[in-house]
Write a protein that holds these residues in place. Structure first.
Motif, PDB file in Angstrom:
ATOM      1  N   ALA A   1      -3.356  -5.197   2.057  1.00  0.00           N
ATOM      2  CA  ALA A   1      -1.875  -4.835   1.985  1.00  0.00           C
ATOM      3  C   ALA A   1      -1.121  -5.660   3.148  1.00  0.00           C
ATOM      4  N   SER A   2       0.201  -5.956   2.753  1.00  0.00           N
ATOM      5  CA  SER A   2       1.039  -6.678   3.812  1.00  0.00           C
ATOM      6  C   SER A   2       2.060  -5.684   4.087  1.00  0.00           C
ATOM      7  N   SER A   3       2.189  -4.407   3.549  1.00  0.00           N
ATOM      8  CA  SER A   3       3.110  -3.595   4.042  1.00  0.00           C
ATOM      9  C   SER A   3       2.761  -2.182   3.480  1.00  0.00           C
ATOM     10  N   ILE A   4       3.285  -1.177   4.093  1.00  0.00           N
ATOM     11  CA  ILE A   4       2.691   0.283   3.770  1.00  0.00           C
ATOM     12  C   ILE A   4       3.836   1.178   3.586  1.00  0.00           C
ATOM     13  N   HIS A   5       3.515   1.842   2.661  1.00  0.00           N
ATOM     14  CA  HIS A   5       4.908   3.087   2.319  1.00  0.00           C
ATOM     15  C   HIS A   5       4.183   4.345   2.443  1.00  0.00           C
ATOM     16  N   LEU A   6       4.603   5.158   3.411  1.00  0.00           N
ATOM     17  CA  LEU A   6       4.003   6.460   3.580  1.00  0.00           C
ATOM     18  C   LEU A   6       4.848   7.563   3.038  1.00  0.00           C
ATOM     19  N   ILE A   7       4.275   8.442   2.373  1.00  0.00           N
ATOM     20  CA  ILE A   7       4.731   9.693   1.649  1.00  0.00           C
ATOM     21  C   ILE A   7       4.160  10.840   2.288  1.00  0.00           C
ATOM     22  N   ALA A   8       5.176  11.554   2.959  1.00  0.00           N
ATOM     23  CA  ALA A   8       4.769  12.974   3.542  1.00  0.00           C
ATOM     24  C   ALA A   8       5.689  13.792   3.517  1.00  0.00           C
ATOM     25  N   GLU A   9       5.323  15.209   3.285  1.00  0.00           N
ATOM     26  CA  GLU A   9       6.461  16.339   3.142  1.00  0.00           C
ATOM     27  C   GLU A   9       7.103  16.598   4.549  1.00  0.00           C
ATOM     28  N   ARG A  10       6.121  16.460   5.631  1.00  0.00           N
ATOM     29  CA  ARG A  10       6.510  16.696   6.861  1.00  0.00           C
ATOM     30  C   ARG A  10       5.902  15.684   7.955  1.00  0.00           C
ATOM     31  N   GLY A  11       6.412  15.735   9.148  1.00  0.00           N
ATOM     32  CA  GLY A  11       6.079  14.939  10.021  1.00  0.00           C
ATOM     33  C   GLY A  11       6.300  13.565  10.059  1.00  0.00           C
ATOM     34  N   ALA A  12       7.689  13.338   9.158  1.00  0.00           N
ATOM     35  CA  ALA A  12       7.913  11.856   9.000  1.00  0.00           C
ATOM     36  C   ALA A  12       8.826  11.457  10.190  1.00  0.00           C
ATOM     37  N   GLY A  13       9.267  12.156  11.077  1.00  0.00           N
ATOM     38  CA  GLY A  13       9.818  11.541  12.337  1.00  0.00           C
ATOM     39  C   GLY A  13       8.764  11.114  13.161  1.00  0.00           C
ATOM     40  N   THR A  14       7.572  12.005  13.287  1.00  0.00           N
ATOM     41  CA  THR A  14       6.484  11.534  14.369  1.00  0.00           C
ATOM     42  C   THR A  14       5.875  10.098  13.694  1.00  0.00           C
ATOM     43  N   LEU A  15       5.815  10.131  12.207  1.00  0.00           N
ATOM     44  CA  LEU A  15       5.181   8.968  11.667  1.00  0.00           C
ATOM     45  C   LEU A  15       6.194   7.721  11.845  1.00  0.00           C
ATOM     46  N   ALA A  16       7.476   7.906  11.760  1.00  0.00           N
ATOM     47  CA  ALA A  16       8.344   6.763  11.964  1.00  0.00           C
ATOM     48  C   ALA A  16       8.273   6.249  13.227  1.00  0.00           C
ATOM     49  N   ARG A  17       8.489   7.142  14.177  1.00  0.00           N
ATOM     50  CA  ARG A  17       8.407   6.578  15.796  1.00  0.00           C
ATOM     51  C   ARG A  17       7.205   5.999  16.024  1.00  0.00           C
ATOM     52  N   ARG A  18       6.123   6.458  15.495  1.00  0.00           N
ATOM     53  CA  ARG A  18       4.595   5.597  16.031  1.00  0.00           C
ATOM     54  C   ARG A  18       4.684   4.412  15.120  1.00  0.00           C
TER      55      ARG A  18
ATOM     56  N   ALA B   1       0.982  -1.177   0.002  1.00  0.00           N
ATOM     57  CA  ALA B   1       0.142  -0.076  -0.102  1.00  0.00           C
ATOM     58  C   ALA B   1       0.970   1.112  -0.061  1.00  0.00           C
ATOM     59  N   TRP B   2       0.457   2.203  -0.688  1.00  0.00           N
ATOM     60  CA  TRP B   2       1.278   3.543  -0.941  1.00  0.00           C
ATOM     61  C   TRP B   2       0.158   4.447  -0.521  1.00  0.00           C
ATOM     62  N   VAL B   3       0.462   5.312   0.359  1.00  0.00           N
ATOM     63  CA  VAL B   3      -0.382   6.378   0.929  1.00  0.00           C
ATOM     64  C   VAL B   3       0.462   7.652   0.968  1.00  0.00           C
ATOM     65  N   LEU B   4      -0.237   8.770   0.253  1.00  0.00           N
ATOM     66  CA  LEU B   4       0.497  10.082   0.412  1.00  0.00           C
ATOM     67  C   LEU B   4      -0.413  10.856   1.315  1.00  0.00           C
ATOM     68  N   LEU B   5       0.167  11.366   2.207  1.00  0.00           N
ATOM     69  CA  LEU B   5      -0.622  12.145   3.473  1.00  0.00           C
ATOM     70  C   LEU B   5      -0.284  13.537   3.069  1.00  0.00           C
ATOM     71  N   ASP B   6      -1.558  14.482   2.593  1.00  0.00           N
ATOM     72  CA  ASP B   6      -1.431  15.588   2.238  1.00  0.00           C
ATOM     73  C   ASP B   6      -1.209  16.775   3.601  1.00  0.00           C
ATOM     74  N   GLN B   7      -2.461  16.677   4.379  1.00  0.00           N
ATOM     75  CA  GLN B   7      -2.468  17.484   5.313  1.00  0.00           C
ATOM     76  C   GLN B   7      -2.345  16.942   6.674  1.00  0.00           C
ATOM     77  N   ARG B   8      -1.780  17.304   7.685  1.00  0.00           N
ATOM     78  CA  ARG B   8      -1.441  16.783   9.133  1.00  0.00           C
ATOM     79  C   ARG B   8      -1.069  15.713   9.267  1.00  0.00           C
ATOM     80  N   PRO B   9      -0.027  14.968   8.155  1.00  0.00           N
ATOM     81  CA  PRO B   9       0.421  13.832   8.061  1.00  0.00           C
ATOM     82  C   PRO B   9       0.755  12.894   9.494  1.00  0.00           C
TER      83      PRO B   9
END
Length: 98
Positions: free
Chosen positions: A72-89, A48-56
């Motif tokens: 899906a058995s795996s997820i790829h997140l794409i975000a212009e900001r908030g990547a550190g928070t997403l990675a930790r969670r 699964a590929w997910v583009l997070l636009d607002q408040r990622p």
């Protein structure tokens, strides 16, 4: 022009953007993206590929729900900001999230 028109246009643009980014990453064309508010999502095989636009940083749960519902058995997140928070969670889940 109404907010609804703006939202529809933004949704279409997010879908085009996601498809281009994933296609470039994979080196081939991919299926059309589906609406995922706010952003876009698509499935490619088991991924699964997910583009997070607002408040990622607030959209990990919604991304997980969409990916799991789509099988899906795996997820790829794409975000212009908030990547550190997403990675930790994302570390708290068993499903692979990049």
């Amino acid at each position: 022009m109404t907010d609804l028109d703006d939202d529809a246009r933004r949704s279409r643009l997010n879908g085009v953007k996601l498809r281009a980014l994933v296609g470039d990453r994979l080196g081939r064309s991919v299926d059309e993206a589906t609406e995922f508010a706010p952003g876009a999502a698509l499935r490619d095989g088991d991924d699964a590929w997910v583009l997070l636009d607002q408040r990622p940083e607030d959209r990990l749960g919604a991304s997980l729900a969409w990916a799991l519902r789509s099988g899906a058995s795996s997820i790829h997140l794409i975000a212009e900001r908030g990547a550190g928070t997403l990675a930790r969670r994302a570390r708290e889940f068993d499903i692979p999230i990049t």
